[in-house]
Design an enzyme around this catalytic site. Structure first.
Site, PDB file in Angstrom:
ATOM      1  N   CYS A 164      25.988  39.235  39.015  1.00 22.09           N
ATOM      2  CA  CYS A 164      25.339  39.519  37.731  1.00 22.09           C
ATOM      3  C   CYS A 164      25.407  40.989  37.344  1.00 22.09           C
ATOM      4  CB  CYS A 164      23.893  39.051  37.778  1.00 22.09           C
ATOM      5  SG  CYS A 164      23.730  37.328  38.284  1.00 22.09           S
ATOM      6  N   HIS A 304      17.220  44.130  33.240  1.00 23.64           N
ATOM      7  CA  HIS A 304      17.924  42.959  33.770  1.00 23.64           C
ATOM      8  C   HIS A 304      17.114  41.710  33.417  1.00 23.64           C
ATOM      9  CE1 HIS A 304      20.777  40.825  36.181  1.00 23.64           C
ATOM     10  NE2 HIS A 304      19.876  40.432  37.071  1.00 23.64           N
ATOM     11  N   GLU A 315      11.671  44.568  39.234  1.00 19.14           N
ATOM     12  CA  GLU A 315      12.233  45.526  38.288  1.00 19.14           C
ATOM     13  C   GLU A 315      11.126  46.399  37.700  1.00 19.14           C
ATOM     14  OE1 GLU A 315      15.544  45.795  34.709  1.00 19.14           O
ATOM     15  OE2 GLU A 315      14.711  43.835  35.239  1.00 19.14           O
ATOM     16  N   LYS A 336      17.803  38.633  27.540  1.00 18.21           N
ATOM     17  CA  LYS A 336      18.036  37.318  28.159  1.00 18.21           C
ATOM     18  C   LYS A 336      17.019  36.277  27.669  1.00 18.21           C
ATOM     19  CE  LYS A 336      20.252  38.838  32.496  1.00 18.21           C
ATOM     20  NZ  LYS A 336      20.181  40.306  32.376  1.00 18.21           N
ATOM     21  N   HIS A 341      21.005  33.929  30.813  1.00 19.09           N
ATOM     22  CA  HIS A 341      21.671  34.860  31.730  1.00 19.09           C
ATOM     23  C   HIS A 341      23.155  34.545  31.799  1.00 19.09           C
ATOM     24  CE1 HIS A 341      22.565  37.528  34.839  1.00 19.09           C
ATOM     25  NE2 HIS A 341      21.701  37.173  35.777  1.00 19.09           N
ATOM     26  N   PHE A 400      23.387  39.101  42.905  1.00 20.49           N
ATOM     27  CA  PHE A 400      23.305  38.524  44.239  1.00 20.49           C
ATOM     28  C   PHE A 400      24.076  39.421  45.216  1.00 20.49           C
ATOM     29  CE2 PHE A 400      22.745  33.780  42.867  1.00 20.49           C
ATOM     30  CZ  PHE A 400      21.441  34.057  42.481  1.00 20.49           C
TER      31      PHE A 400
END
Length: 414
Positions: A164, A304, A315, A336, A341, A400
């Site tokens: 991502c 994010h 975050e 998002k 996403h 990830f």
């Protein structure tokens, strides 16, 4: 701090809320959601039956008919975005030194549709029926390859695969290439097309996605106390980066200046973020250090903000670590909430949103922010776009494997 200045002169986007950057930006400011029931396959038995699908995309506007069957959908998204970015930049590629024109486009997963379709053909019909284009359609660096062929870009040609964080790493690495003098012009970003049974099944089994199937437009709710997971999206987002000198020579319109790039690793867990926010915080600090900026100079962060319980909390912790008391004065939003996403393409479309926010002086909102979470207590620009002139903005992307990337942008002044 590098002295070569890099600017964004063109943008191209294919998203669940619009198939051009203009449509995408307009939809963001209106708070429109692109999330709905999955239509690509029968989702009976799937815990999650919603996604941010791209609708109304016409690949033949960007790809010749003879090539259409040879390309995985993510490649079509990438080519479309590249064409739009070149046109938006007003770049006459015939007058550009091709050896100084590069491409760096990535994807989180790449041609998985091609992989699964040809595997089925091999099992059911034998080797003779497997497409001779199977490998070229599958590999992730083919997006950069096809774009370079389309525009005669013979300079640096590479790809990024960092889940991502892909889009941010691609743009940051392309910025570095220009800064070190290896190119004058770079097309960079990410593309993704993963709304297929296998991929959705995999994310379902991870318990990572929202199951708010009866209210799809309210399912992606970053930083809200009732968030229950992310929503898959698809599409692409590419930017045209140029050295400021090159852009000035051709009197190009400039959206924003790319001034900083930070990348770190959590070294913590395959999928979960570091609960202390350490890696994310260091990525933001690195981007600020690279840009020679004080934390107090930042006015906006495109987060994010995936809408998962852990990501949004971590975050927020990271932002507080970096900005201290200034975190309370920052505007933070997650687009998002509208697009879902886009995985490897997320950083691309979010960099575009951040650059346009600086250019137009309007901050996109975090939609579906209804019930505050005590662990997420910053200004998330809730539910309505905000007119606010900002000089410095960050865009975060975390992937990830614990990979983190932050881009720093500055409002351009001639």
């Amino acid at each position: 701090m590098n002295t070569t200045r890099v600017v964004i002169t063109g943008v191209g986007a294919v998203t669940p809320i619009g198939n051009t950057a203009e449509e995408f930006w307009s939809a963001l400011l209106q708070g429109k959601s692109g999330i709905g029931p999955i239509t690509r396959f029968d989702t009976t038995g799937y815990p999650t039956r919603i996604a941010g699908e791209v609708r109304g995309f016409e690949p033949l506007q960007y790809v010749e008919k003879k090539d259409d069957r040879k390309l995985d959908l993510y490649l079509k998204y990438a080519l479309a975005c590249a064409v739009m970015a070149v046109e938006d930049a007003g770049l006459d590629v015939g007058r550009v030194d091709g050896t100084r024109f590069g491409v760096l486009v990535g994807s989180g997963i790449g041609g998985i549709t091609t992989l699964l379709e040809n595997h089925k053909i091999l099992l059911e019909k034998g080797i003779d029926r497997v497409s001779p284009f199977f490998i070229p359609m599958l590999i992730i660096n083919m997006a950069s390859g096809l774009i370079s062929m389309r525009f005669g870009a013979r300079g640096p040609n590479s790809s990024v695969v960092t889940a991502c964080a892909t889009g941010n790493h691609a743009i940051g690495d392309a910025m570095r290439i220009i800064q070190r003098g290896d190119a004058d012009v770079m097309i960079a970003g990410g593309a993704e097309a993963i709304i297929i049974p296998m991929t959705i099944a995999g994310f379902c089994q991870m318990k990572a996605m929202s199951t708010r199937n009866d209210e799809p437009t309210r399912a992606s709710r970053p930083f809200d106390s009732e968030r229950d997971g992310f929503v898959c999206g698809e599409g692409g987002g590419l930017v045209m980066l140029e050295s400021l000198e090159h852009a000035r020579r051709r009197d190009a319109r400039i959206y924003a200046e790319a001034v900083g790039y930070g990348m770190t690793g959590d070294a913590h867990h395959m999928t979960a973020p570091d609960p202390t926010g350490d890696g994310a915080a260091r990525a933001m600090q690195a981007a600020l250090r690279d840009a020679g900026l004080a934390p107090e100079s930042v006015g906006y962060i495109n987060a994010h903000g995936t809408s998962t319980p852990y990501n949004d909390k971590c975050e927020t912790i990271a932002i507080k670590r970096v900005f201290g008391e200034h975190a309370r004065r920052l505007a933070v939003s997650s687009t998002k909430s509208m697009t879902g996403h886009l995985l490897g393409a997320a950083g691309g479309i979010e960099a575009i949103a951040t650059a346009l926010a600086l250019h137009h002086g309007v901050l996109p909102p975090t939609m579906n922010y209804e019930k505050p979470d005590p662990d997420c207590d910053l200004d998330y620009v809730p539910n309505q776009a905000r007119t606010q002139a900002v000089e410095i903005a960050l865009s975060n992307a975390f992937g990830f494997g614990g990979t983190n990337a932050t881009l720093a942008f500055k409002r351009y002044r001639a």
